[in-house]
Design a protein around this motif. Structure first.
Motif, mmCIF file in Angstrom:
data_model
loop_
_atom_site.group_PDB
_atom_site.id
_atom_site.type_symbol
_atom_site.label_atom_id
_atom_site.label_comp_id
_atom_site.label_asym_id
_atom_site.label_seq_id
_atom_site.Cartn_x
_atom_site.Cartn_y
_atom_site.Cartn_z
ATOM 1 N N UNK A 1 0.991 -0.934 0.160
ATOM 2 C CA UNK A 1 -0.071 -0.294 0.264
ATOM 3 C C UNK A 1 0.770 1.389 0.104
ATOM 4 N N UNK A 2 1.662 1.098 0.972
ATOM 5 C CA UNK A 2 2.787 2.256 0.843
ATOM 6 C C UNK A 2 3.594 2.157 -0.498
ATOM 7 N N UNK A 3 3.999 1.621 -0.717
ATOM 8 C CA UNK A 3 4.195 1.733 -2.399
ATOM 9 C C UNK A 3 3.873 1.903 -3.124
ATOM 10 N N UNK A 4 2.715 2.447 -3.088
ATOM 11 C CA UNK A 4 1.649 2.221 -4.407
ATOM 12 C C UNK A 4 0.887 3.668 -4.352
ATOM 13 N N UNK A 5 1.209 4.225 -3.085
ATOM 14 C CA UNK A 5 0.635 5.451 -2.652
ATOM 15 C C UNK A 5 1.865 6.404 -3.258
ATOM 16 N N UNK A 6 2.606 6.015 -2.883
ATOM 17 C CA UNK A 6 4.309 7.134 -2.926
ATOM 18 C C UNK A 6 4.097 6.970 -4.355
ATOM 19 N N UNK A 7 4.277 5.636 -5.584
ATOM 20 C CA UNK A 7 3.906 5.781 -6.681
ATOM 21 C C UNK A 7 2.697 6.882 -7.428
ATOM 22 N N UNK A 8 1.927 6.382 -6.902
ATOM 23 C CA UNK A 8 0.695 7.450 -7.149
ATOM 24 C C UNK A 8 1.111 9.110 -6.866
ATOM 25 N N UNK A 9 1.755 9.456 -6.009
ATOM 26 C CA UNK A 9 1.865 10.551 -5.118
ATOM 27 C C UNK A 9 3.300 11.436 -6.845
ATOM 28 N N UNK A 10 4.537 10.863 -6.775
ATOM 29 C CA UNK A 10 5.281 10.794 -7.751
ATOM 30 C C UNK A 10 5.170 10.912 -8.773
ATOM 31 N N UNK A 11 3.836 9.886 -9.468
ATOM 32 C CA UNK A 11 3.525 10.264 -10.772
ATOM 33 C C UNK A 11 1.948 11.485 -11.041
ATOM 34 N N UNK A 12 1.638 12.045 -10.390
ATOM 35 C CA UNK A 12 0.897 13.063 -10.200
ATOM 36 C C UNK A 12 -0.912 12.411 -10.516
ATOM 37 N N UNK A 13 -0.732 10.957 -10.005
ATOM 38 C CA UNK A 13 -2.587 10.331 -9.684
ATOM 39 C C UNK A 13 -2.656 9.521 -10.586
ATOM 40 N N UNK A 14 -1.106 8.309 -11.392
ATOM 41 C CA UNK A 14 -1.057 7.357 -12.023
ATOM 42 C C UNK A 14 -1.550 6.388 -10.851
ATOM 43 N N UNK A 15 -2.224 5.059 -11.324
ATOM 44 C CA UNK A 15 -2.245 4.000 -9.940
ATOM 45 C C UNK A 15 -0.386 2.876 -11.213
ATOM 46 N N UNK A 16 0.009 2.017 -10.129
ATOM 47 C CA UNK A 16 0.609 0.968 -10.076
ATOM 48 C C UNK A 16 0.275 -0.591 -10.235
ATOM 49 N N UNK A 17 0.786 -1.297 -10.275
ATOM 50 C CA UNK A 17 0.375 -2.075 -10.005
ATOM 51 C C UNK A 17 2.025 -2.964 -9.223
ATOM 52 N N UNK A 18 1.851 -2.992 -8.429
ATOM 53 C CA UNK A 18 3.087 -3.711 -7.254
ATOM 54 C C UNK A 18 2.890 -4.985 -6.959
#
Ligand code: ZN
Length: 217
Positions: free
Chosen positions: A177-194
């Motif tokens: 969950x932490x990794x998903x949200x950090x990627x969301x934040x870093x990318x300006x609102x995109x979701x990534x498969x973790x």
């Protein structure tokens, strides 16, 4: 694939710790997701009575052991079942990032304009590096980051989430969950498969998380 540099073996009996600040963040996030009563029930079940209504102080002292964090995550699964526990841990992990960026943002230096102007692939790379470094520097968690053409490989060579646990399937959901949200934040609102593909609780040597570089949306 880059082989991880595994740190010196941890002899049994070695106690590893998270800083108070990180555990405080985890508890604030769990409270947001489950409510104060739900969190207190999980704390009691994991025998962390001293943390009930008394979160660790907001400092960098390493005072909460991996045994305690592993027990906390275990209690979440015991109380809500593996499926329910997983859902709550994922949501709590995402909430952790929100609290974490407030605390660690100034230290990380990834909120400034120069960072925001980087292309997405560079942002992900710089963000992941800085994020891994944060755990390596401030806690006894040890992260090795691999960079492949299509994905990052995040390896917790010492992982608090599953410390002392046994599980049928990978169980470090809060970390996902932490990794998903950090990627969301870093990318300006995109979701990534973790995906956690290996876990110490299942008998693997290292907890391994595969992070797709291509966003889902
Ligand atoms: Zn783990």
């Amino acid at each position: 694939m880059t082989l991880p540099v595994v740190p010196a073996a941890i002899t049994s009996g070695t106690r590893l710790y998270y800083p108070n600040k990180m555990v405080r963040i985890i508890l604030l996030a769990m409270e947001e997701v489950m409510g104060r009563n739900g969190l207190n029930a999980v704390l009691n079940l994991s025998r962390l009575h001293h943390l009930v209504n008394s979160f660790p102080p907001n400092n960098f002292d390493r005072h909460v052991s991996f045994d305690e964090i592993g027990a906390l995550m275990q209690a979440l699964d015991e109380m809500y079942g593996p499926r329910g526990g997983r859902g709550l841990a994922l949501r709590a992990g995402r909430a952790c990032f929100k609290y974490g960026i407030k605390e660690f943002g100034p230290v990380l230096g990834i909120a400034d304009l120069a960072f925001r102007l980087l292309p997405l692939t560079m942002k992900l790379k710089v963000g992941a590096d800085v994020f891994a470094e944060t755990f390596n520097k401030f806690s006894d968690q040890s992260v090795v980051l691999g960079d492949e053409p299509d994905h990052f490989i995040w390896q917790n060579t010492r992982c608090p989430m599953c410390w002392g646990r046994k599980a049928e399937a990978p169980c470090c959901h809060l970390a996902v969950g932490v990794l998903q949200e950090s990627l969301y934040w870093v990318s300006g609102g995109k979701n990534f498969e973790v995906q956690e593909t290996a876990c110490v609780a299942c008998g693997d040597e290292i907890c391994t998380f595969v992070i797709d570089k291509k966003p889902l949306d």
